[in-house]
Design a protein around this motif. Structure first.
Motif, PDB file in Angstrom:
ATOM      1  N   UNK A  32      59.774 -14.789 -38.366  1.00  0.00           N
ATOM      2  CA  UNK A  32      59.263 -14.403 -39.681  1.00  0.00           C
ATOM      3  C   UNK A  32      58.743 -12.965 -39.572  1.00  0.00           C
ATOM      4  N   UNK A  33      58.786 -12.247 -40.691  1.00  0.00           N
ATOM      5  CA  UNK A  33      58.521 -10.811 -40.692  1.00  0.00           C
ATOM      6  C   UNK A  33      57.371 -10.464 -41.623  1.00  0.00           C
ATOM      7  N   UNK A  34      56.535  -9.543 -41.161  1.00  0.00           N
ATOM      8  CA  UNK A  34      55.523  -8.916 -42.002  1.00  0.00           C
ATOM      9  C   UNK A  34      56.118  -7.602 -42.507  1.00  0.00           C
ATOM     10  N   UNK A  35      56.585  -7.530 -43.763  1.00  0.00           N
ATOM     11  CA  UNK A  35      57.318  -6.340 -44.218  1.00  0.00           C
ATOM     12  C   UNK A  35      56.469  -5.086 -44.356  1.00  0.00           C
ATOM     13  N   UNK A  36      55.152  -5.221 -44.470  1.00  0.00           N
ATOM     14  CA  UNK A  36      54.275  -4.058 -44.589  1.00  0.00           C
ATOM     15  C   UNK A  36      53.195  -4.127 -43.520  1.00  0.00           C
ATOM     16  N   UNK A  37      53.651  -4.177 -42.288  1.00  0.00           N
ATOM     17  CA  UNK A  37      52.707  -4.347 -41.180  1.00  0.00           C
ATOM     18  C   UNK A  37      51.797  -3.145 -41.023  1.00  0.00           C
ATOM     19  N   UNK A  38      52.257  -1.964 -41.460  1.00  0.00           N
ATOM     20  CA  UNK A  38      51.444  -0.775 -41.290  1.00  0.00           C
ATOM     21  C   UNK A  38      50.226  -0.739 -42.174  1.00  0.00           C
ATOM     22  N   UNK A  39      50.212  -1.499 -43.279  1.00  0.00           N
ATOM     23  CA  UNK A  39      49.079  -1.487 -44.213  1.00  0.00           C
ATOM     24  C   UNK A  39      48.313  -2.796 -44.186  1.00  0.00           C
ATOM     25  N   UNK A  40      49.045  -3.909 -44.220  1.00  0.00           N
ATOM     26  CA  UNK A  40      48.390  -5.226 -44.205  1.00  0.00           C
ATOM     27  C   UNK A  40      49.187  -6.180 -43.334  1.00  0.00           C
ATOM     28  N   UNK A  47      42.550  -2.394 -27.753  1.00  0.00           N
ATOM     29  CA  UNK A  47      43.427  -1.455 -27.058  1.00  0.00           C
ATOM     30  C   UNK A  47      44.831  -1.970 -26.808  1.00  0.00           C
ATOM     31  N   UNK A  48      45.300  -2.853 -27.665  1.00  0.00           N
ATOM     32  CA  UNK A  48      46.656  -3.378 -27.512  1.00  0.00           C
ATOM     33  C   UNK A  48      46.738  -4.676 -26.732  1.00  0.00           C
ATOM     34  N   UNK A  49      45.604  -5.286 -26.379  1.00  0.00           N
ATOM     35  CA  UNK A  49      45.616  -6.547 -25.647  1.00  0.00           C
ATOM     36  C   UNK A  49      45.743  -7.763 -26.563  1.00  0.00           C
ATOM     37  N   UNK A  50      45.415  -7.577 -27.843  1.00  0.00           N
ATOM     38  CA  UNK A  50      45.532  -8.661 -28.817  1.00  0.00           C
ATOM     39  C   UNK A  50      46.120  -8.096 -30.104  1.00  0.00           C
ATOM     40  N   UNK A  51      46.676  -8.991 -30.917  1.00  0.00           N
ATOM     41  CA  UNK A  51      47.208  -8.589 -32.212  1.00  0.00           C
ATOM     42  C   UNK A  51      46.707  -9.574 -33.262  1.00  0.00           C
ATOM     43  N   UNK A  52      46.229  -9.031 -34.380  1.00  0.00           N
ATOM     44  CA  UNK A  52      45.709  -9.849 -35.471  1.00  0.00           C
ATOM     45  C   UNK A  52      46.835 -10.061 -36.483  1.00  0.00           C
ATOM     46  N   UNK A  53      47.244 -11.316 -36.667  1.00  0.00           N
ATOM     47  CA  UNK A  53      48.301 -11.676 -37.603  1.00  0.00           C
ATOM     48  C   UNK A  53      47.680 -12.364 -38.803  1.00  0.00           C
ATOM     49  N   UNK A  54      47.948 -11.827 -39.980  1.00  0.00           N
ATOM     50  CA  UNK A  54      47.363 -12.373 -41.202  1.00  0.00           C
ATOM     51  C   UNK A  54      47.795 -13.826 -41.383  1.00  0.00           C
ATOM     52  N   UNK A  55      46.833 -14.698 -41.561  1.00  0.00           N
ATOM     53  CA  UNK A  55      47.104 -16.112 -41.762  1.00  0.00           C
ATOM     54  C   UNK A  55      47.162 -16.919 -40.489  1.00  0.00           C
ATOM     55  N   UNK A  56      47.240 -16.245 -39.325  1.00  0.00           N
ATOM     56  CA  UNK A  56      47.308 -16.956 -38.052  1.00  0.00           C
ATOM     57  C   UNK A  56      46.092 -16.710 -37.180  1.00  0.00           C
TER      58      UNK A  56
END
Length: 295
Positions: A32-40, A47-56
């Motif tokens: 599945x894709x986040x089409x506007x990952x740069x804004x939301x 520092x790149x060790x974790x990533x925050x995914x909206x809804x997850x």
């Protein structure tokens, strides 16, 4: 429900039985894709060790390399038992220094994957052929397992790992070879092969194992990124014409070296083909999209 309603009405309009809604299994979608990952939707943390995914929520991540440029999209995908996140970034082009080197390449499947007009030969790795015995054993093991059982799922994952390893090996080989060619030459000329047609011929197994279409795609985008030029020419009779005098002679495929009966030139079949491929980039009509120009 929107998708179910549309499918039902489409069948009714065609006079078909609308049927029942299709069950969406857990393995139906692998990404599945986040089409506007740069804004939301997506944000790197710590520092790149974790990533925050909206809804997850926040998930651990191992970055292959630091992100560059402007983040556009992010795709979370599954390959077997592994999960990946693929970032698409907008970066400024970084062309390599100008290079006047030109080369013709003849692609094959056995024994050489690639032969250049300079005589360099790259052996075909044949990853699928080498792994056939393991694949056959894994497929037989899967076929013996009861459907829906845990043992069958375990066997399925084992088979998927084997196929994934072959695909990764082939992709790694293509990337390294394409990078080597792009770094060394300014213009690369290859045959404009009908890969789909070859995949339906008696050489289909070798063509698919070599991954010629994937290699040409990789070569094209690496060349564009580096400011290089890739040219495709007509592949007809490249292995039958003498690159010195132009004499055409049909030869069986098993004949790898030959002497031209007209001028006496002694060459390897694939080297002669690569020389003809290089020469055609200079002589083909401009309407074919292969007009000669050195960057």
């Amino acid at each position: 429900m929107k998708g179910v309603r549309n499918v039902g009405f489409r069948r009714v309009k065609r006079g078909e039985n609308p049927g029942y809604p299709r069950f969406k299994g857990k393995g139906r979608y692998d990404s599945f894709t986040f089409p506007q990952a740069g804004t939301t939707g997506v944000k790197l943390q710590e520092g790149g060790k974790r990533v925050l995914l909206y809804g997850l929520g926040s998930v651990k991540v191992k970055l292959h390399r630091p992100l560059e440029g402007k983040l556009k999209t992010a795709t979370v995908k599954r390959e077997g038992e592994h999960w990946y996140i693929v970032f698409t970034c907008e970066v400024e082009p970084r062309p390599l220094p100008p290079n006047d080197g030109v080369v013709g390449i003849d692609l094959g499947t056995n024994p050489h994957f690639l032969v250049t007009s300079e005589g360099e030969r790259v052996e075909a790795p044949r990853y699928f052929q080498k792994a056939q015995a393991k694949l056959a054993a894994a497929q037989r093991s899967l076929a013996r397992k009861k459907r829906g059982s845990r043992r069958r799922e375990k066997a399925r994952r084992r088979l998927a790992r084997l196929y994934r390893k072959i695909a990764n090996q082939r992709r790694d080989f293509h990337h390294k070879l394409a990078r080597r060619l792009v770094n060394r030459y300014g213009t690369i000329v290859h045959e404009d092969l009908n890969i789909l047609g070859l995949a339906r011929s008696r050489t289909a197994k070798g063509v698919l194992d070599a991954g010629l279409a994937q290699f040409l795609q990789t070569l094209a985008y690496k060349a564009e990124e580096a400011g290089r030029r890739v040219v495709g020419v007509d592949p007809r009779h490249t292995s039958q014409d003498c690159p010195v005098c132009g004499h055409r002679e049909k030869r069986p495929l098993w004949m790898r070296v030959s002497t031209c009966p007209q001028c006496g030139t002694f060459l390897h079949r694939d080297v002669a083909a690569a020389l003809n491929i290089l020469a055609r980039a200079r002589t083909e009509p401009s309407g074919m999209g292969t007009a000669w120009a050195v960057p």
